[in-house]
Design a protein around this motif. Structure first.
Motif, PDB file in Angstrom:
ATOM      1  N   ARG A 219       0.835  -1.207   0.000  1.00 19.45           N
ATOM      2  CA  ARG A 219       0.000   0.000   0.000  1.00 19.45           C
ATOM      3  C   ARG A 219       0.870   1.258   0.000  1.00 19.45           C
ATOM      4  N   LEU A 220       1.862   1.276  -0.889  1.00 21.58           N
ATOM      5  CA  LEU A 220       2.771   2.415  -0.962  1.00 21.58           C
ATOM      6  C   LEU A 220       2.037   3.702  -1.325  1.00 21.58           C
ATOM      7  N   ALA A 221       1.121   3.607  -2.304  1.00 18.34           N
ATOM      8  CA  ALA A 221       0.426   4.818  -2.737  1.00 18.34           C
ATOM      9  C   ALA A 221      -0.408   5.407  -1.604  1.00 18.34           C
ATOM     10  N   GLY A 222      -1.149   4.555  -0.903  1.00 23.49           N
ATOM     11  CA  GLY A 222      -1.958   5.040   0.209  1.00 23.49           C
ATOM     12  C   GLY A 222      -1.104   5.571   1.345  1.00 23.49           C
ATOM     13  N   ARG A 223       0.001   4.886   1.638  1.00 25.44           N
ATOM     14  CA  ARG A 223       0.879   5.346   2.706  1.00 25.44           C
ATOM     15  C   ARG A 223       1.529   6.675   2.355  1.00 25.44           C
ATOM     16  N   TRP A 224       1.970   6.808   1.100  1.00 23.18           N
ATOM     17  CA  TRP A 224       2.549   8.083   0.683  1.00 23.18           C
ATOM     18  C   TRP A 224       1.522   9.205   0.798  1.00 23.18           C
ATOM     19  N   ALA A 225       0.293   8.922   0.359  1.00 19.72           N
ATOM     20  CA  ALA A 225      -0.751   9.947   0.429  1.00 19.72           C
ATOM     21  C   ALA A 225      -1.030  10.342   1.877  1.00 19.72           C
ATOM     22  N   GLU A 226      -1.152   9.373   2.767  1.00 15.01           N
ATOM     23  CA  GLU A 226      -1.419   9.677   4.172  1.00 15.01           C
ATOM     24  C   GLU A 226      -0.252  10.432   4.795  1.00 15.01           C
ATOM     25  N   ASP A 227       0.975  10.021   4.487  1.00 16.77           N
ATOM     26  CA  ASP A 227       2.143  10.722   5.020  1.00 16.77           C
ATOM     27  C   ASP A 227       2.159  12.169   4.546  1.00 16.77           C
ATOM     28  N   THR A 228       1.824  12.381   3.284  1.00 14.84           N
ATOM     29  CA  THR A 228       1.825  13.735   2.735  1.00 14.84           C
ATOM     30  C   THR A 228       0.728  14.580   3.373  1.00 14.84           C
ATOM     31  N   LEU A 229      -0.451  14.006   3.546  1.00 12.54           N
ATOM     32  CA  LEU A 229      -1.540  14.739   4.184  1.00 12.54           C
ATOM     33  C   LEU A 229      -1.153  15.152   5.608  1.00 12.54           C
ATOM     34  N   ARG A 230      -0.521  14.257   6.344  1.00 13.17           N
ATOM     35  CA  ARG A 230      -0.089  14.582   7.701  1.00 13.17           C
ATOM     36  C   ARG A 230       1.042  15.614   7.689  1.00 13.17           C
ATOM     37  N   ARG A 231       1.963  15.443   6.763  1.00 12.30           N
ATOM     38  CA  ARG A 231       3.119  16.342   6.693  1.00 12.30           C
ATOM     39  C   ARG A 231       2.672  17.788   6.491  1.00 12.30           C
ATOM     40  N   TYR A 232       1.621  17.978   5.693  1.00 11.24           N
ATOM     41  CA  TYR A 232       1.157  19.332   5.393  1.00 11.24           C
ATOM     42  C   TYR A 232      -0.071  19.728   6.204  1.00 11.24           C
ATOM     43  N   GLY A 233      -0.400  18.942   7.226  1.00 11.61           N
ATOM     44  CA  GLY A 233      -1.430  19.332   8.179  1.00 11.61           C
ATOM     45  C   GLY A 233      -2.836  19.352   7.635  1.00 11.61           C
ATOM     46  N   ALA A 234      -3.190  18.423   6.748  1.00 10.95           N
ATOM     47  CA  ALA A 234      -4.537  18.406   6.172  1.00 10.95           C
ATOM     48  C   ALA A 234      -5.562  17.925   7.186  1.00 10.95           C
ATOM     49  N   GLY A 235      -6.763  18.459   7.083  1.00 13.21           N
ATOM     50  CA  GLY A 235      -7.872  18.017   7.906  1.00 13.21           C
ATOM     51  C   GLY A 235      -8.379  16.651   7.491  1.00 13.21           C
ATOM     52  N   PRO A 236      -9.426  16.136   8.159  1.00 15.96           N
ATOM     53  CA  PRO A 236      -9.813  14.734   7.994  1.00 15.96           C
ATOM     54  C   PRO A 236     -10.662  14.419   6.762  1.00 15.96           C
ATOM     55  N   ARG A 237     -11.300  15.423   6.148  1.00 13.22           N
ATOM     56  CA  ARG A 237     -12.229  15.139   5.052  1.00 13.22           C
ATOM     57  C   ARG A 237     -11.465  15.084   3.726  1.00 13.22           C
ATOM     58  N   VAL A 238     -11.489  13.919   3.065  1.00 14.61           N
ATOM     59  CA  VAL A 238     -10.676  13.701   1.877  1.00 14.61           C
ATOM     60  C   VAL A 238     -11.537  13.208   0.730  1.00 14.61           C
ATOM     61  N   LEU A 239     -11.299  13.775  -0.447  1.00 17.52           N
ATOM     62  CA  LEU A 239     -11.867  13.277  -1.696  1.00 17.52           C
ATOM     63  C   LEU A 239     -10.746  12.631  -2.495  1.00 17.52           C
ATOM     64  N   ASP A 240     -10.896  11.336  -2.815  1.00 17.02           N
ATOM     65  CA  ASP A 240      -9.978  10.646  -3.719  1.00 17.02           C
ATOM     66  C   ASP A 240     -10.650  10.607  -5.080  1.00 17.02           C
ATOM     67  N   ILE A 241     -10.262  11.525  -5.959  1.00 23.77           N
ATOM     68  CA  ILE A 241     -10.895  11.648  -7.271  1.00 23.77           C
ATOM     69  C   ILE A 241     -10.102  10.814  -8.281  1.00 23.77           C
ATOM     70  N   GLY A 242     -10.806   9.974  -9.044  1.00 23.66           N
ATOM     71  CA  GLY A 242     -10.137   8.992  -9.884  1.00 23.66           C
ATOM     72  C   GLY A 242      -9.640   7.834  -9.039  1.00 23.66           C
ATOM     73  N   CYS A 243     -10.499   7.356  -8.126  1.00 24.39           N
ATOM     74  CA  CYS A 243     -10.073   6.407  -7.090  1.00 24.39           C
ATOM     75  C   CYS A 243      -9.828   5.008  -7.617  1.00 24.39           C
ATOM     76  N   GLY A 244     -10.284   4.678  -8.828  1.00 25.20           N
ATOM     77  CA  GLY A 244     -10.051   3.349  -9.374  1.00 25.20           C
ATOM     78  C   GLY A 244     -10.656   2.265  -8.512  1.00 25.20           C
ATOM     79  N   THR A 245      -9.847   1.268  -8.145  1.00 24.62           N
ATOM     80  CA  THR A 245     -10.349   0.116  -7.399  1.00 24.62           C
ATOM     81  C   THR A 245     -10.633   0.425  -5.933  1.00 24.62           C
ATOM     82  N   GLY A 246     -10.243   1.598  -5.454  1.00 24.74           N
ATOM     83  CA  GLY A 246     -10.535   1.991  -4.080  1.00 24.74           C
ATOM     84  C   GLY A 246      -9.475   1.611  -3.064  1.00 24.74           C
TER      85      GLY A 246
END
Length: 279
Positions: A28-55
């Motif tokens: 789950r590298l893509a998901g982990r990278w995304a979560e790490d990036t969201l935390r690194r830049y202080g994003a809030g909890p509501r997320v839209l994954d647009i073009g989510c593919g298989t989920g």
């Protein structure tokens, strides 16, 4: 390969389970990278994954504690996501124009943004992101880097062959890339064969070739400030991103990673202001 897939001409989009077999992500590298990036830049909890593919990535972000909506244009992908990667809410939407609620971050991975072939498409995407994001919200995307193809032909010179086995059937693909300079597109032709006796399937698609400075211009025009725009490390780079890696500073390799913040209107307090990471 079934008749339905032959009619559509898009083997993987119509066969999400086969897509995950062809492009596995067991760590789950893509998901982990995304979560790490969201935390690194202080994003809030509501997320839209647009073009989510298989989920897969939307479900990872959901398990990380975020309130996630996954959106895609493919009904087959959405049905599969609901069954195999539950947790997020999945909705059908076109990334070139959508209205799905208000979010603290919009995530767009695996070059989905590059299906915005024309400037109007890209304006539609960024305008939709601007309306979807709370003040100070983040837009993050991962895609091919158009600048890589300035003077480089290594990905164009020789067709790429791949083979894998799924449910006892061997699949082979031959992928050819070419640059359409007039349309500013990277055009892909992929021919699939299998050892089950099905006729070959030819699939055609294209990605917009966006240059880093061009992308910065579009983002600024839509009210975003670019926080980071770099080639690696990322979930699909070589070597790939690993926990603890920090964003790079160059934009020369064949992948591009974008983090941008929606500017906060003067006098408006953001619910959760992103923070620029320490070097």
């Amino acid at each position: 390969m079934s008749g339905d897939r032959r009619r559509s001409g898009n083997l993987l989009t119509d066969s999400p389970e086969l897509y995950e077999a062809r492009f596995p992500d067991p760590e789950r590298l893509a998901g982990r990278w995304a979560e790490d990036t969201l935390r690194r830049y202080g994003a809030g909890p509501r997320v839209l994954d647009i073009g989510c593919g298989t989920g897969r990535d939307a479900a990872y972000l959901h398990r990380a504690g975020r309130a996630v909506i996954g959106a895609d244009l493919s009904p087959a992908m959405l049905d599969y996501a609901r069954e195999r990667h539950p947790g997020p809410e999945y909705r059908r939407a076109d990334l070139r124009g959508f209205a799905l609620g208000t979010f603290d971050a919009v995530v767009c991975l695996d070059s989905a943004l590059l299906y915005c072939h024309g400037n109007d498409d890209l304006d539609g995407f960024l305008g939709s992101c601007r309306r979807a994001l709370a003040p100070g919200g983040l837009l993050m995307a991962e895609m091919r880097n158009g600048a890589y193809f300035l003077g480089r032909t290594d990905l164009l010179d020789t067709p790429a062959d791949d083979a894998f086995t799924w449910r006892g059937t061997g699949y082979r693909s031959t992928t050819t890339l070419r640059v359409d300079r007039t349309a500013q597109l990277l055009r892909r032709t992929r021919v699939w064969t299998s050892d089950d006796g099905s006729p070959p399937v030819e699939q055609r698609s294209a990605w917009r070739l966006l240059l880093p400075q061009e992308l910065r211009h579009f983002l600024t025009a839509h009210g975003f400030t670019v926080l980071a725009l770099y080639d690696g490390p990322g979930p699909r780079t070589d070597p790939p991103w690993r926990d603890g890696d920090t964003p790079g500073v160059t934009a020369d390799a064949d992948r591009l990673h974008l983090i941008a913040r929606l500017d906060t209107p003067q006098g408006v307090s953001a619910h959760h202001q992103p923070r620029t990471p320490h070097a």
